[in-house]
Design a protein around this motif. Structure first.
Motif, PDB file in Angstrom:
ATOM      1  N   GLU A  48       0.879  -0.984   0.035  1.00 38.62           N
ATOM      2  CA  GLU A  48      -0.087   0.022  -0.086  1.00 38.62           C
ATOM      3  C   GLU A  48       0.922   1.151  -0.152  1.00 38.62           C
ATOM      4  OE1 GLU A  48      -3.194   2.181   2.773  1.00 38.62           O
ATOM      5  OE2 GLU A  48      -2.644   0.243   3.480  1.00 38.62           O
ATOM      6  N   ARG A  49       1.824   1.371   0.690  1.00 37.46           N
ATOM      7  CA  ARG A  49       2.644   2.207   0.762  1.00 37.46           C
ATOM      8  C   ARG A  49       3.553   2.554  -0.496  1.00 37.46           C
ATOM      9  NH1 ARG A  49       8.080   3.572   1.089  1.00 37.46           N
ATOM     10  NH2 ARG A  49       8.603   1.438   1.027  1.00 37.46           N
ATOM     11  N   LEU A  50       3.880   1.588  -1.141  1.00 37.31           N
ATOM     12  CA  LEU A  50       4.617   1.646  -2.633  1.00 37.31           C
ATOM     13  C   LEU A  50       3.396   2.106  -3.662  1.00 37.31           C
ATOM     14  CD1 LEU A  50       7.060  -1.715  -2.576  1.00 37.31           C
ATOM     15  CD2 LEU A  50       7.371   0.701  -2.452  1.00 37.31           C
ATOM     16  N   ALA A  51       2.316   1.647  -3.351  1.00 36.46           N
ATOM     17  CA  ALA A  51       1.351   2.141  -4.253  1.00 36.46           C
ATOM     18  C   ALA A  51       1.174   3.586  -4.210  1.00 36.46           C
ATOM     19  CB  ALA A  51      -0.050   1.206  -4.064  1.00 36.46           C
ATOM     20  N   ALA A  52       0.980   4.104  -2.860  1.00 35.37           N
ATOM     21  CA  ALA A  52       0.627   5.441  -2.494  1.00 35.37           C
ATOM     22  C   ALA A  52       2.002   6.212  -3.074  1.00 35.37           C
ATOM     23  CB  ALA A  52       0.413   5.885  -1.066  1.00 35.37           C
ATOM     24  N   LYS A  53       2.936   5.693  -2.901  1.00 31.14           N
ATOM     25  CA  LYS A  53       4.153   6.633  -3.468  1.00 31.14           C
ATOM     26  C   LYS A  53       4.220   6.635  -5.042  1.00 31.14           C
ATOM     27  CE  LYS A  53       9.144   6.384  -3.562  1.00 31.14           C
ATOM     28  NZ  LYS A  53      10.499   5.548  -3.279  1.00 31.14           N
ATOM     29  N   ALA A  58       2.706   9.600 -10.032  1.00 29.60           N
ATOM     30  CA  ALA A  58       2.146  10.039 -11.074  1.00 29.60           C
ATOM     31  C   ALA A  58       1.569  11.486 -10.881  1.00 29.60           C
ATOM     32  CB  ALA A  58       0.993   8.778 -11.202  1.00 29.60           C
ATOM     33  N   ALA A  59       0.929  11.693  -9.902  1.00 27.12           N
ATOM     34  CA  ALA A  59       0.045  13.074  -9.719  1.00 27.12           C
ATOM     35  C   ALA A  59       1.228  14.372 -10.029  1.00 27.12           C
ATOM     36  CB  ALA A  59      -0.489  13.179  -8.086  1.00 27.12           C
ATOM     37  N   ALA A  61       3.662  13.799 -11.649  1.00 28.07           N
ATOM     38  CA  ALA A  61       4.126  13.925 -13.122  1.00 28.07           C
ATOM     39  C   ALA A  61       2.922  14.617 -14.061  1.00 28.07           C
ATOM     40  CB  ALA A  61       4.224  12.375 -13.420  1.00 28.07           C
ATOM     41  N   GLN A  62       1.825  14.343 -13.770  1.00 28.04           N
ATOM     42  CA  GLN A  62       0.634  15.110 -14.320  1.00 28.04           C
ATOM     43  C   GLN A  62       0.815  16.464 -14.134  1.00 28.04           C
ATOM     44  OE1 GLN A  62      -2.529  12.505 -12.615  1.00 28.04           O
ATOM     45  NE2 GLN A  62      -2.505  11.337 -14.232  1.00 28.04           N
ATOM     46  N   LYS A  63       0.937  16.827 -12.856  1.00 26.15           N
ATOM     47  CA  LYS A  63       1.044  18.469 -12.533  1.00 26.15           C
ATOM     48  C   LYS A  63       2.301  19.035 -13.308  1.00 26.15           C
ATOM     49  CE  LYS A  63       1.390  21.647  -8.728  1.00 26.15           C
ATOM     50  NZ  LYS A  63       1.735  21.587  -7.204  1.00 26.15           N
ATOM     51  N   GLN A  64       3.288  18.267 -13.759  1.00 23.32           N
ATOM     52  CA  GLN A  64       4.417  18.735 -14.276  1.00 23.32           C
ATOM     53  C   GLN A  64       3.963  18.853 -15.882  1.00 23.32           C
ATOM     54  OE1 GLN A  64       7.740  16.302 -13.793  1.00 23.32           O
ATOM     55  NE2 GLN A  64       8.001  16.966 -11.497  1.00 23.32           N
ATOM     56  N   ALA A  65       3.283  17.964 -16.083  1.00 26.40           N
ATOM     57  CA  ALA A  65       2.770  17.934 -17.681  1.00 26.40           C
ATOM     58  C   ALA A  65       1.714  19.031 -17.931  1.00 26.40           C
ATOM     59  CB  ALA A  65       2.275  16.530 -17.996  1.00 26.40           C
ATOM     60  N   VAL A  66       0.946  19.573 -17.009  1.00 21.21           N
ATOM     61  CA  VAL A  66       0.016  20.485 -17.232  1.00 21.21           C
ATOM     62  C   VAL A  66       0.926  21.738 -17.082  1.00 21.21           C
ATOM     63  CG1 VAL A  66      -1.709  21.938 -16.065  1.00 21.21           C
ATOM     64  CG2 VAL A  66      -1.925  19.303 -15.998  1.00 21.21           C
ATOM     65  N   ASN A  67       1.675  21.968 -16.096  1.00 24.04           N
ATOM     66  CA  ASN A  67       2.500  23.292 -16.098  1.00 24.04           C
ATOM     67  C   ASN A  67       3.293  23.396 -17.511  1.00 24.04           C
ATOM     68  OD1 ASN A  67       1.657  23.769 -13.751  1.00 24.04           O
ATOM     69  ND2 ASN A  67       3.467  22.702 -12.420  1.00 24.04           N
ATOM     70  N   ASP A 248       5.507  11.694 -20.351  1.00 20.11           N
ATOM     71  CA  ASP A 248       4.600  10.617 -20.982  1.00 20.11           C
ATOM     72  C   ASP A 248       5.236   9.202 -20.782  1.00 20.11           C
ATOM     73  OD1 ASP A 248       2.807  12.333 -21.697  1.00 20.11           O
ATOM     74  OD2 ASP A 248       3.581  12.766 -23.869  1.00 20.11           O
ATOM     75  N   SER A 249       6.475   9.313 -20.979  1.00 19.05           N
ATOM     76  CA  SER A 249       7.153   7.937 -20.603  1.00 19.05           C
ATOM     77  C   SER A 249       7.036   7.371 -19.114  1.00 19.05           C
ATOM     78  CB  SER A 249       8.747   7.960 -21.052  1.00 19.05           C
ATOM     79  OG  SER A 249       8.841   8.240 -22.272  1.00 19.05           O
ATOM     80  N   THR A 250       7.337   8.468 -18.203  1.00 18.09           N
ATOM     81  CA  THR A 250       7.236   8.277 -16.771  1.00 18.09           C
ATOM     82  C   THR A 250       5.610   7.762 -16.381  1.00 18.09           C
ATOM     83  OG1 THR A 250       8.888  10.024 -16.234  1.00 18.09           O
ATOM     84  CG2 THR A 250       7.289   9.301 -14.543  1.00 18.09           C
TER      85      THR A 250
END
Length: 419
Positions: A48-53, A58-59, A61-67, A248-250
Motif C-alpha cells: 500500500e505504501r509503495l502504491a501510494a508513492k 503519477a500526480a 508527473a501529471q502536474k508537471q505535464a500541465v505546467n 509521458d514515458s514516466t
C-alpha cells in the motif's frame, strides 16, 4: 522500468512465500495460520505504501505535464506575437527603403541643381568680371588721354545737332555700362543666394537620408532581435516537448506499475482469502445466482466492462468493471455475503473494498470517498449490507463506484451476475 521489475519480483517472492507455507492439506496449526495472516497484512501495508508513492509520483508527473503545457502555450503565444511583430517591422523597413529611395532621388536632384547653380554663379561672376574690366579699361583710357579725347569727339562734330548726338551717345554708353554692371552684380548676388539656399536644401536632404539610414539600421536590429527571440522560443518549445515526452514515458511506466500493483493486490488478497478459509471457513459460500445491486439510488452507468479510452491517460485499455456514476456519499452495498479481504487505499482504485464470497468469487468496490469505508479486513458481511460510500479517490474524474466481479482473481463482466 526498474520499479516494474522490482514490483514483479516482490509479487513472485510473496507468492513463493505463500506456496511454501503449510496449508490445511498439511495440517497447519492455527498459530501458524495467524502468523501467516499477520505477515500477509504486513505485506499489504508495505505494498500500500509503495502504491501510494507511485500514485504521488503519477500526480506529480501529471502536474508537471500541465505546467509544461501551460508554459508551452505561453511561449507559443509569445512566438506568434514576435512573428507578427517581425511582419510589422518588415513592412516598416519596406516603407523606410521606399522613403530612402525617394530621398536619394531628391538628394541627387538637389546635387544636380547645386552644380547648375554653381555653374550659373561662375558665369555671372565671369560676366561681372568682363564688364568690370571693360569699364576699368575705359577709365584707364580716359585717365591716359584725359578729357581731351572726349572733347575731341564732341568738337569734331560737323554741326550742333551732331554735337548733341555725340554727347548723348557718350553719356548713353557710360550709363548703359553702369546699368549693365549693376544688373550683373545683382544677378551675381541672386545666384549666390540661390546657391546658399540649394546648399542648405541639399544638406537637409542628406540629413533626412542619414536619419532614414539610422532608422533602418534600428529596425533591422530589432528584426534580428526578434529572430533571435523566436529561435530561443523554438529551443524552449523543443525542450518542453522533450520534457513532455519524458513525462509521458514516466506516466506510461507508472501506469505499468499500477497494473502490477493491481496484480500484487489480487495476489495478496488471494493469499489472505486462502488463509482466512483455513482459519474460519466462509459460511454459505457463493454457489451461483444473481448478485445484489451494489448501488441503488440516483445512479447511472457511465462506463461498461470492456475496452475503452481511459478518461485520464487518453489511451485505450480494458475497463475491468462497471462504473456507476452517483452523488458523493451515496451508499454502497455488498453484492453478496462474504469476508472482507481488503478495506484500504490502493493505487488507482483509491479507497477500495474487496469481499471474498467463496468458491473463487470476489467483488471489488473502488473510488470510495475518504472516511467512506464502513467495514474492516476480516469482517464477515451480509448481502445488501452497507459497506461504503461513493467518492472520487484514486484515478477518477468524478464521484462514482467502480464495481468489479472477479472469478479466481480474473475480472469478468459484472452484467451477467447482476441480471
Amino acid at each position: 522500468m526498474k520499479k516494474r521489475k522490482w514490483l514483479l519480483l516482490t509479487v513472485m517472492m510473496m507468492l513463493t512465500v505463500f506456496v511454501l507455507q503449510p496449508t490445511g492439506g498439511e495440517a497447519a496449526s492455527l498459530s501458524d495460520i495467524k502468523k501467516q495472516i499477520a505477515a500477509a497484512k504486513a505485506e499489504m501495508k508495505e505494498a500500500e505504501r509503495l502504491a501510494a508513492k507511485a500514485e504521488q509520483q503519477a500526480a506529480n508527473a501529471q502536474k508537471q505535464a500541465v505546467n509544461a503545457k501551460n508554459e508551452k502555450g505561453d511561449i507559443v503565444t509569445k512566438k506568434a506575437e514576435a512573428e507578427a511583430s517581425i511582419q510589422n517591422l518588415m513592412a516598416e523597413i519596406d516603407n523606410v527603403v521606399i522613403n530612402k529611395t525617394k530621398t536619394q532621388a531628391q538628394s541627387d536632384a538637389k546635387e544636380e541643381e547645386l552644380l547648375q547653380t554653381g555653374l550659373e554663379l561662375e558665369q555671372a561672376e565671369e560676366r561681372v568680371k568682363t564688364r568690370d574690366e571693360l569699364l576699368q579699361s575705359r577709365m584707364r583710357l580716359m585717365y591716359t588721354n584725359g578729357f581731351v579725347s572726349y572733347m575731341d569727339v564732341l568738337l569734331s562734330a560737323t554741326s550742333f545737332t551732331d554735337f548733341i548726338d555725340r554727347f548723348d551717345a557718350l553719356q548713353s554708353i557710360l550709363s548703359q555700362d553702369r546699368d549693365i554692371l549693376a544688373e550683373q552684380r545683382e544677378e551675381k548676388e541672386l545666384v549666390s543666394l540661390k546657391k546658399i539656399e540649394v546648399e542648405k536644401q541639399f544638406e537637409e536632404v542628406k540629413a533626412i537620408y542619414a536619419k532614414l539610414e539610422l532608422y533602418e539600421a534600428h529596425l533591422v536590429k530589432k528584426e534580428q532581435e526578434k529572430e533571435t527571440m523566436i529561435a530561443s522560443y523554438n529551443e524552449n518549445i523543443k525542450e518542453i516537448d522533450n520534457k513532455l515526452s519524458q513525462i509521458d514515458s514516466t506516466l506510461e511506466e507508472l501506469e505499468g506499475i499500477s497494473k502490477e500493483q493491481e496484480e500484487l493486490l489480487m495476489a495478496l488478497a488471494s493469499k489472505v482469502s486462502k488463509l482466512n478459509a483455513e482459519k474460519n471457513k466462509i459460511s454459505n459460500p457463493y454457489t451461483g445466482g444473481k448478485l445484489g445491486m451494489p448501488i441503488r439510488d440516483s445512479y447511472r452507468i457511465s462506463s461498461n466492462f470492456g475496452t475503452r479510452v481511459h478518461p485520464i491517460s487518453g489511451k485505450k485499455h480494458t475497463h475491468t468493471g462497471i462504473d456507476f456514476a452517483a452523488p458523493q456519499g451515496t451508499d454502497i452495498y455488498a453484492a453478496e455475503g462474504g469476508v472482507v479481504l481488503v478495506a484500504q487505499t490502493w493505487s488507482s482504485y483509491g479507497n477500495c473494498v474487496i469481499i471474498d464470497h467463496g468458491n473463487g468469487l470476489w467483488t471489488l468496490y473502488g473510488h470510495i470517498r475518504n472516511g467512506g469505508i464502513k467495514v474492516e479486513k476480516g469482517e464477515t458481511v451480509k448481502k445488501g449490507q452497507k459497506i461504503a460510500e461513493v467518492g472520487s479517490t484514486g484515478n477518477s474524474t468524478g464521484p462514482h463506484l467502480h464495481f468489479e466481479v472477479r472469478v479466481n482473481q480474473t475480472p469478468v463482466n459484472p452484467s451477467s451476475y447482476l441480471k
